[in-house]
Scaffold this motif. Structure first.
Motif, PDB file in Angstrom:
ATOM      1  N   VAL A 159     -54.595  86.146  -3.055  1.00  0.00           N
ATOM      2  CA  VAL A 159     -55.283  86.424  -1.430  1.00  0.00           C
ATOM      3  C   VAL A 159     -54.079  88.122  -1.587  1.00  0.00           C
ATOM      4  CG1 VAL A 159     -54.041  85.459   0.795  1.00  0.00           C
ATOM      5  CG2 VAL A 159     -55.407  83.855  -0.607  1.00  0.00           C
ATOM      6  N   ASP A 160     -55.081  88.655  -1.136  1.00  0.00           N
ATOM      7  CA  ASP A 160     -53.873  90.115  -0.531  1.00  0.00           C
ATOM      8  C   ASP A 160     -52.502  89.882  -0.044  1.00  0.00           C
ATOM      9  OD1 ASP A 160     -53.744  92.500  -0.331  1.00  0.00           O
ATOM     10  OD2 ASP A 160     -54.282  92.829   1.939  1.00  0.00           O
ATOM     11  N   GLY A 161     -51.581  90.444  -0.150  1.00  0.00           N
ATOM     12  CA  GLY A 161     -50.418  89.776  -0.256  1.00  0.00           C
ATOM     13  C   GLY A 161     -49.050  89.161  -0.133  1.00  0.00           C
ATOM     14  N   GLU A 162     -50.316  87.933  -1.306  1.00  0.00           N
ATOM     15  CA  GLU A 162     -49.977  86.545  -1.155  1.00  0.00           C
ATOM     16  C   GLU A 162     -49.349  86.808  -2.874  1.00  0.00           C
ATOM     17  OE1 GLU A 162     -50.973  83.043  -0.119  1.00  0.00           O
ATOM     18  OE2 GLU A 162     -50.941  84.163   2.595  1.00  0.00           O
ATOM     19  N   SER A 163     -48.681  86.328  -3.430  1.00  0.00           N
ATOM     20  CA  SER A 163     -48.562  85.908  -5.619  1.00  0.00           C
ATOM     21  C   SER A 163     -48.697  84.347  -5.140  1.00  0.00           C
ATOM     22  CB  SER A 163     -47.065  86.152  -5.093  1.00  0.00           C
ATOM     23  OG  SER A 163     -46.447  85.164  -4.430  1.00  0.00           O
ATOM     24  N   PHE A 164     -48.748  84.834  -6.595  1.00  0.00           N
ATOM     25  CA  PHE A 164     -48.908  82.601  -7.185  1.00  0.00           C
ATOM     26  C   PHE A 164     -47.557  81.987  -7.029  1.00  0.00           C
ATOM     27  CE2 PHE A 164     -47.924  79.999 -10.596  1.00  0.00           C
ATOM     28  CZ  PHE A 164     -48.763  78.912 -10.909  1.00  0.00           C
ATOM     29  N   VAL A 165     -47.067  81.962  -6.308  1.00  0.00           N
ATOM     30  CA  VAL A 165     -45.833  81.116  -6.169  1.00  0.00           C
ATOM     31  C   VAL A 165     -46.158  80.304  -4.333  1.00  0.00           C
ATOM     32  CG1 VAL A 165     -43.680  81.393  -8.123  1.00  0.00           C
ATOM     33  CG2 VAL A 165     -43.988  82.872  -5.705  1.00  0.00           C
ATOM     34  N   MET A 166     -46.299  81.359  -3.853  1.00  0.00           N
ATOM     35  CA  MET A 166     -46.845  81.560  -3.021  1.00  0.00           C
ATOM     36  C   MET A 166     -47.771  80.589  -2.288  1.00  0.00           C
ATOM     37  SD  MET A 166     -45.998  84.967  -0.932  1.00  0.00           S
ATOM     38  CE  MET A 166     -46.803  85.261   0.747  1.00  0.00           C
ATOM     39  N   SER A 167     -48.895  81.235  -3.056  1.00  0.00           N
ATOM     40  CA  SER A 167     -49.933  79.506  -2.954  1.00  0.00           C
ATOM     41  C   SER A 167     -49.978  78.530  -3.748  1.00  0.00           C
ATOM     42  CB  SER A 167     -50.793  80.963  -4.221  1.00  0.00           C
ATOM     43  OG  SER A 167     -51.042  79.824  -5.315  1.00  0.00           O
ATOM     44  N   TRP A 168     -48.723  78.427  -4.097  1.00  0.00           N
ATOM     45  CA  TRP A 168     -47.506  77.277  -4.598  1.00  0.00           C
ATOM     46  C   TRP A 168     -47.045  76.549  -4.334  1.00  0.00           C
ATOM     47  CZ3 TRP A 168     -46.113  75.375 -10.704  1.00  0.00           C
ATOM     48  CH2 TRP A 168     -46.465  74.332 -10.231  1.00  0.00           C
ATOM     49  N   PRO A 169     -47.088  76.375  -3.086  1.00  0.00           N
ATOM     50  CA  PRO A 169     -45.499  76.048  -2.694  1.00  0.00           C
ATOM     51  C   PRO A 169     -44.815  75.097  -2.893  1.00  0.00           C
ATOM     52  CG  PRO A 169     -47.350  75.735  -0.803  1.00  0.00           C
ATOM     53  CD  PRO A 169     -48.363  76.157  -1.052  1.00  0.00           C
ATOM     54  N   GLU A 170     -45.415  74.071  -3.417  1.00  0.00           N
ATOM     55  CA  GLU A 170     -44.462  73.309  -3.806  1.00  0.00           C
ATOM     56  C   GLU A 170     -44.051  72.916  -5.012  1.00  0.00           C
ATOM     57  OE1 GLU A 170     -49.292  71.868  -4.677  1.00  0.00           O
ATOM     58  OE2 GLU A 170     -47.973  72.928  -2.866  1.00  0.00           O
ATOM     59  N   GLY A 171     -44.640  73.920  -5.553  1.00  0.00           N
ATOM     60  CA  GLY A 171     -44.382  74.410  -7.214  1.00  0.00           C
ATOM     61  C   GLY A 171     -43.159  75.329  -7.649  1.00  0.00           C
ATOM     62  N   ARG A 172     -42.785  75.926  -6.412  1.00  0.00           N
ATOM     63  CA  ARG A 172     -42.111  77.364  -6.250  1.00  0.00           C
ATOM     64  C   ARG A 172     -40.853  77.234  -6.974  1.00  0.00           C
ATOM     65  NH1 ARG A 172     -42.543  81.833  -1.492  1.00  0.00           N
ATOM     66  NH2 ARG A 172     -41.163  83.468  -1.795  1.00  0.00           N
ATOM     67  N   SER A 173     -40.460  75.559  -6.214  1.00  0.00           N
ATOM     68  CA  SER A 173     -39.010  76.120  -6.599  1.00  0.00           C
ATOM     69  C   SER A 173     -39.304  75.145  -8.264  1.00  0.00           C
ATOM     70  CB  SER A 173     -38.572  74.951  -6.076  1.00  0.00           C
ATOM     71  OG  SER A 173     -38.860  73.635  -5.754  1.00  0.00           O
ATOM     72  N   ILE A 174     -39.932  75.072  -8.750  1.00  0.00           N
ATOM     73  CA  ILE A 174     -39.601  74.793 -10.167  1.00  0.00           C
ATOM     74  C   ILE A 174     -40.004  75.754 -10.712  1.00  0.00           C
ATOM     75  CG2 ILE A 174     -41.330  73.889 -11.737  1.00  0.00           C
ATOM     76  CD1 ILE A 174     -41.586  71.745  -9.509  1.00  0.00           C
ATOM     77  N   VAL A 175     -40.989  76.775 -10.211  1.00  0.00           N
ATOM     78  CA  VAL A 175     -41.062  78.563 -11.979  1.00  0.00           C
ATOM     79  C   VAL A 175     -39.482  78.468 -11.587  1.00  0.00           C
ATOM     80  CG1 VAL A 175     -42.896  80.061 -11.274  1.00  0.00           C
ATOM     81  CG2 VAL A 175     -44.003  77.462 -10.801  1.00  0.00           C
ATOM     82  N   GLU A 176     -39.080  79.168  -9.832  1.00  0.00           N
ATOM     83  CA  GLU A 176     -38.147  80.163  -9.547  1.00  0.00           C
ATOM     84  C   GLU A 176     -37.364  79.417 -10.893  1.00  0.00           C
ATOM     85  OE1 GLU A 176     -38.302  79.737  -5.572  1.00  0.00           O
ATOM     86  OE2 GLU A 176     -39.283  81.858  -5.527  1.00  0.00           O
ATOM     87  N   ALA A 177     -36.716  77.824 -10.701  1.00  0.00           N
ATOM     88  CA  ALA A 177     -35.393  77.019 -11.153  1.00  0.00           C
ATOM     89  C   ALA A 177     -36.026  77.960 -13.084  1.00  0.00           C
ATOM     90  CB  ALA A 177     -35.790  76.189 -11.198  1.00  0.00           C
ATOM     91  N   SER A 178     -36.988  77.551 -13.672  1.00  0.00           N
ATOM     92  CA  SER A 178     -37.590  78.072 -14.364  1.00  0.00           C
ATOM     93  C   SER A 178     -37.448  79.142 -15.596  1.00  0.00           C
ATOM     94  CB  SER A 178     -39.506  76.958 -15.223  1.00  0.00           C
ATOM     95  OG  SER A 178     -39.071  77.816 -16.511  1.00  0.00           O
ATOM     96  N   CYS A 179     -37.328  80.569 -14.654  1.00  0.00           N
ATOM     97  CA  CYS A 179     -37.581  81.500 -14.544  1.00  0.00           C
ATOM     98  C   CYS A 179     -35.924  82.243 -14.747  1.00  0.00           C
ATOM     99  CB  CYS A 179     -38.350  82.230 -13.082  1.00  0.00           C
ATOM    100  SG  CYS A 179     -40.045  82.188 -14.026  1.00  0.00           S
ATOM    101  N   ALA A 180     -35.407  81.320 -13.677  1.00  0.00           N
ATOM    102  CA  ALA A 180     -33.926  81.939 -13.632  1.00  0.00           C
ATOM    103  C   ALA A 180     -33.140  81.753 -15.300  1.00  0.00           C
ATOM    104  CB  ALA A 180     -33.303  80.992 -12.354  1.00  0.00           C
ATOM    105  N   ALA A 181     -33.533  80.627 -15.670  1.00  0.00           N
ATOM    106  CA  ALA A 181     -32.809  79.256 -16.787  1.00  0.00           C
ATOM    107  C   ALA A 181     -33.567  80.326 -18.500  1.00  0.00           C
ATOM    108  CB  ALA A 181     -33.472  77.713 -16.825  1.00  0.00           C
ATOM    109  N   HIS A 182     -34.525  80.762 -17.732  1.00  0.00           N
ATOM    110  CA  HIS A 182     -35.260  81.578 -19.274  1.00  0.00           C
ATOM    111  C   HIS A 182     -35.534  82.973 -19.093  1.00  0.00           C
ATOM    112  CE1 HIS A 182     -36.084  76.975 -19.356  1.00  0.00           C
ATOM    113  NE2 HIS A 182     -36.421  77.167 -20.876  1.00  0.00           N
TER     114      HIS A 182
END
Length: 232
Positions: free
Chosen positions: A103-126
């Motif tokens: 979707v123009d202007g949107e990212s993967f994490v924006m399209s998966w709001p319920e998983g956004r915190s999981i993805v961001e936490a994993s990236c921060a830890a790895h």
């Protein structure tokens, strides 16, 4: 003859299509599985989402492919959809395999709001990477223990920047021909972004009674659907 360009989702490389490619080639088509930058044998190559779009476009142009059936699984639907509009008349059809759509202007994490915190936490830890799933995460997806082990053993961390960088589209994807494959063990309905595109008369929906990784769980059935898509 179609030229299939196959791009697997997060954590996976070209190897994910090993059980699909032979069937496509046996039917007389070209089949070109692609590993995106930062994954599998290309691990260590810096990558954002637009890097992945260029990976796909460059592969098609380098091989001088035409009549391209561009296949994106899961996350890779986002760069595949962007690449599709950039290759012009080389494109025959897009196939989204239980995939995100751009979707123009949107990212993967924006399209998966319920998983956004999981993805961001994993990236921060790895160190900026989304860590691969573990074996228990694949339960209920129609996979055998052997298939799960194959995925877990082959998976590599996914570059986090590809998940947060926004997509860039010049026009809505509903104007391009597409098949959307919904894997029912991973949810009965396509996500809202895909559902909106499926209202286009150029898109069609195909359902598979398996989980989110059909190239492992049902490769023969997936190959048949891909071949049917090429014939539309």
């Amino acid at each position: 003859m179609a030229e299939f360009v196959l791009v697997a989702g997060a954590w996976l490389g070209a190897w994910a299509w090993d059980d699909v490619v032979p069937e496509l080639r046996a039917a007389g088509h070209g089949a070109h599985p692609l590993t995106l930058s930062g994954l599998a044998e290309r691990r260590g190559v810096p990558a954002g989402q637009q890097t992945h779009v260029r990976d796909i476009v460059d592969e098609i142009e380098r091989r001088e492919l035409r009549d391209v059936v561009l296949v994106g699984h899961s996350y890779s639907g986002i760069p595949v959809g962007q690449a599709a509009e950039r290759i012009g008349d080389r494109l025959a059809r897009m196939v989204f395999v239980d995939a995100n759509v751009p979707v123009d202007g949107e990212s993967f994490v924006m399209s998966w709001p319920e998983g956004r915190s999981i993805v961001e936490a994993s990236c921060a830890a790895h160190d900026g990477f989304w860590a691969p799933l573990t074996a228990p995460d694949y339960a209920g997806q129609g996979l055998t223990d052997e298939q799960i082990n194959r995925i877990v053993t082959g998976a590599t961390p996914h570059p986090g920047a590809t998940l947060t960088e926004p997509a860039a589209l010049a026009r809505p994807l509903g104007g391009l021909p597409a098949t959307y494959i919904k894997c029912l063990l991973d949810g009965a309905e396509p996500a809202p972004d895909a559902a909106r595109l499926l209202t286009s008369d150029r898109w069609r929906l195909v359902e598979m009674n398996t989980g989110h990784w059909p190239m492992f769980s049902q490769p023969h059935e997936l190959s048949r659907i891909l071949l049917d898509a090429a014939a539309v």
